[in-house]
Design a protein around this motif. Sequence first.
Motif, PDB file in Angstrom:
ATOM      1  N   MET A 157       0.861  -1.175   0.000  1.00 17.10           N
ATOM      2  CA  MET A 157       0.000   0.000   0.000  1.00 17.10           C
ATOM      3  C   MET A 157       0.901   1.230   0.000  1.00 17.10           C
ATOM      4  SD  MET A 157      -2.760  -1.664   0.154  1.00 17.10           S
ATOM      5  CE  MET A 157      -3.703  -2.979   0.904  1.00 17.10           C
ATOM      6  N   CYS A 158       0.662   2.140  -0.911  1.00 17.24           N
ATOM      7  CA  CYS A 158       1.491   3.324  -1.080  1.00 17.24           C
ATOM      8  C   CYS A 158       0.661   4.569  -0.779  1.00 17.24           C
ATOM      9  CB  CYS A 158       2.020   3.364  -2.504  1.00 17.24           C
ATOM     10  SG  CYS A 158       3.021   4.800  -2.872  1.00 17.24           S
ATOM     11  N   ALA A 159       1.101   5.358   0.174  1.00 21.96           N
ATOM     12  CA  ALA A 159       0.398   6.593   0.525  1.00 21.96           C
ATOM     13  C   ALA A 159       0.838   7.709  -0.410  1.00 21.96           C
ATOM     14  CB  ALA A 159       0.679   6.975   1.974  1.00 21.96           C
ATOM     15  N   ILE A 160      -0.058   8.098  -1.286  1.00 25.15           N
ATOM     16  CA  ILE A 160       0.221   9.202  -2.203  1.00 25.15           C
ATOM     17  C   ILE A 160      -0.350  10.496  -1.642  1.00 25.15           C
ATOM     18  CG2 ILE A 160      -0.232  10.125  -4.520  1.00 25.15           C
ATOM     19  CD1 ILE A 160      -0.173   7.141  -5.462  1.00 25.15           C
ATOM     20  N   LYS A 161      -1.554  10.413  -1.084  1.00 23.50           N
ATOM     21  CA  LYS A 161      -2.209  11.578  -0.504  1.00 23.50           C
ATOM     22  C   LYS A 161      -3.129  11.076   0.604  1.00 23.50           C
ATOM     23  CE  LYS A 161      -4.724  15.694  -1.988  1.00 23.50           C
ATOM     24  NZ  LYS A 161      -5.369  16.361  -3.152  1.00 23.50           N
ATOM     25  N   HIS A 162      -3.135  11.763   1.729  1.00 22.96           N
ATOM     26  CA  HIS A 162      -3.953  11.347   2.876  1.00 22.96           C
ATOM     27  C   HIS A 162      -4.204  12.579   3.745  1.00 22.96           C
ATOM     28  CE1 HIS A 162      -5.299   9.238   6.448  1.00 22.96           C
ATOM     29  NE2 HIS A 162      -5.225   8.085   5.823  1.00 22.96           N
ATOM     30  N   PRO A 163      -5.415  12.770   4.248  1.00 23.32           N
ATOM     31  CA  PRO A 163      -5.699  13.918   5.113  1.00 23.32           C
ATOM     32  C   PRO A 163      -4.813  13.986   6.362  1.00 23.32           C
ATOM     33  CG  PRO A 163      -7.742  12.923   4.376  1.00 23.32           C
ATOM     34  CD  PRO A 163      -6.623  12.007   3.935  1.00 23.32           C
ATOM     35  N   TYR A 164      -4.302  12.835   6.804  1.00 20.09           N
ATOM     36  CA  TYR A 164      -3.405  12.798   7.959  1.00 20.09           C
ATOM     37  C   TYR A 164      -2.170  13.674   7.708  1.00 20.09           C
ATOM     38  CZ  TYR A 164      -0.340  10.906  11.585  1.00 20.09           C
ATOM     39  OH  TYR A 164       0.515  10.762  12.649  1.00 20.09           O
ATOM     40  N   PHE A 165      -1.729  13.721   6.459  1.00 15.93           N
ATOM     41  CA  PHE A 165      -0.558  14.539   6.115  1.00 15.93           C
ATOM     42  C   PHE A 165      -0.804  16.024   6.386  1.00 15.93           C
ATOM     43  CE2 PHE A 165       0.421  11.286   2.526  1.00 15.93           C
ATOM     44  CZ  PHE A 165       0.868  10.370   3.464  1.00 15.93           C
ATOM     45  N   LEU A 166      -2.076  16.412   6.419  1.00 15.92           N
ATOM     46  CA  LEU A 166      -2.455  17.803   6.684  1.00 15.92           C
ATOM     47  C   LEU A 166      -2.823  18.029   8.145  1.00 15.92           C
ATOM     48  CD1 LEU A 166      -4.642  18.362   3.500  1.00 15.92           C
ATOM     49  CD2 LEU A 166      -2.245  19.013   3.856  1.00 15.92           C
ATOM     50  N   GLY A 167      -2.586  17.010   8.977  1.00 12.35           N
ATOM     51  CA  GLY A 167      -2.861  17.127  10.405  1.00 12.35           C
ATOM     52  C   GLY A 167      -4.253  16.700  10.823  1.00 12.35           C
ATOM     53  N   GLU A 168      -5.045  16.145   9.921  1.00 15.21           N
ATOM     54  CA  GLU A 168      -6.395  15.711  10.274  1.00 15.21           C
ATOM     55  C   GLU A 168      -6.355  14.377  11.008  1.00 15.21           C
ATOM     56  OE1 GLU A 168      -9.266  15.836   7.090  1.00 15.21           O
ATOM     57  OE2 GLU A 168      -8.355  17.635   6.240  1.00 15.21           O
ATOM     58  N   GLU A 169      -7.233  14.250  11.983  1.00 16.57           N
ATOM     59  CA  GLU A 169      -7.362  13.015  12.757  1.00 16.57           C
ATOM     60  C   GLU A 169      -8.165  11.982  11.965  1.00 16.57           C
ATOM     61  OE1 GLU A 169      -6.028  12.390  15.856  1.00 16.57           O
ATOM     62  OE2 GLU A 169      -5.010  14.307  15.583  1.00 16.57           O
ATOM     63  N   GLY A 170      -7.989  10.706  12.319  1.00 18.44           N
ATOM     64  CA  GLY A 170      -8.779   9.647  11.711  1.00 18.44           C
ATOM     65  C   GLY A 170     -10.240   9.775  12.082  1.00 18.44           C
ATOM     66  N   ARG A 171     -11.115   9.345  11.185  1.00 17.78           N
ATOM     67  CA  ARG A 171     -12.556   9.446  11.391  1.00 17.78           C
ATOM     68  C   ARG A 171     -13.159   8.073  11.657  1.00 17.78           C
ATOM     69  NH1 ARG A 171     -14.076  11.434   5.973  1.00 17.78           N
ATOM     70  NH2 ARG A 171     -12.269  10.194   5.483  1.00 17.78           N
ATOM     71  N   LYS A 172     -13.987   7.984  12.678  1.00 14.02           N
ATOM     72  CA  LYS A 172     -14.666   6.741  13.014  1.00 14.02           C
ATOM     73  C   LYS A 172     -15.524   6.303  11.831  1.00 14.02           C
ATOM     74  CE  LYS A 172     -17.263   4.372  16.521  1.00 14.02           C
ATOM     75  NZ  LYS A 172     -17.616   4.341  17.917  1.00 14.02           N
ATOM     76  N   GLY A 173     -15.409   5.052  11.467  1.00  9.41           N
ATOM     77  CA  GLY A 173     -16.169   4.511  10.359  1.00  9.41           C
ATOM     78  C   GLY A 173     -15.453   4.608   9.028  1.00  9.41           C
ATOM     79  N   ILE A 174     -14.379   5.397   8.956  1.00 13.12           N
ATOM     80  CA  ILE A 174     -13.604   5.514   7.731  1.00 13.12           C
ATOM     81  C   ILE A 174     -12.174   5.034   7.960  1.00 13.12           C
ATOM     82  CG2 ILE A 174     -12.760   7.054   5.911  1.00 13.12           C
ATOM     83  CD1 ILE A 174     -15.845   6.654   5.966  1.00 13.12           C
ATOM     84  N   GLU A 175     -11.463   5.643   8.902  1.00 17.16           N
ATOM     85  CA  GLU A 175     -10.093   5.206   9.201  1.00 17.16           C
ATOM     86  C   GLU A 175     -10.043   4.165  10.318  1.00 17.16           C
ATOM     87  OE1 GLU A 175      -9.559   8.562   6.686  1.00 17.16           O
ATOM     88  OE2 GLU A 175     -10.491   8.725   8.649  1.00 17.16           O
ATOM     89  N   PHE A 176     -11.065   4.097  11.127  1.00 22.55           N
ATOM     90  CA  PHE A 176     -11.111   3.061  12.171  1.00 22.55           C
ATOM     91  C   PHE A 176     -12.530   2.697  12.467  1.00 22.55           C
ATOM     92  CE2 PHE A 176     -11.077   7.098  14.411  1.00 22.55           C
ATOM     93  CZ  PHE A 176     -11.994   6.930  15.426  1.00 22.55           C
TER      94      PHE A 176
END
Length: 176
Positions: A157-176
């Motif tokens: 799995m290669c991270a090209i773009k992710h909201p985490y890179f902008l400081g956003e926290e994971g969202r329930k139901g999407i990232e966990f």
Amino acid sequence: MSKGELGKIHVYTGEGKGKTTAAFGLAIRASGNGFKVLIIQFLKKGEQIGEVVSCKRLPGVTVEQYGTGRFVHEESITEEDRGLATGAMERAVKAASSRETDLLILDELNIAVHFGLVSVEKVIRLIDSKPKDMELVITGRYAKDEVIARADYVTEMCAIKHPYFLGEEGRKGIEF
């Protein structure tokens, strides 16, 4: 596919999102086809994590977690983390040797090896001794070359773009 056609080894690794999700997706598919599934999660604990809640409702799927409930960093590993990882690996060996499942998923085993909580030699012994008709999935960043060499499927799995890179926290139901 019949159960007699099982026996491949999958590795889901890399810096990107989706390794655990892919493994749980395979668990759903296997359950839907009548296979028994055991998911052993290294370094994780959280009964309310969406994929755990869902999979526990599926016929033939068992999820066991071996973690403290806190995020484990390489510089903050505790004796409790070591003991839980050892217990998870012992459980994996027992599950393989007793043939209690058709699909064995070892979630975050690669990171447990990277952190020195499980030796790569133990992982290799498990791979080499697993029943020929048991499918095995190993997830987590930093898969060792020795593990990759024994796998039939390797997905990075290669991270090209992710909201985490902008400081956003994971969202329930999407990232966990």
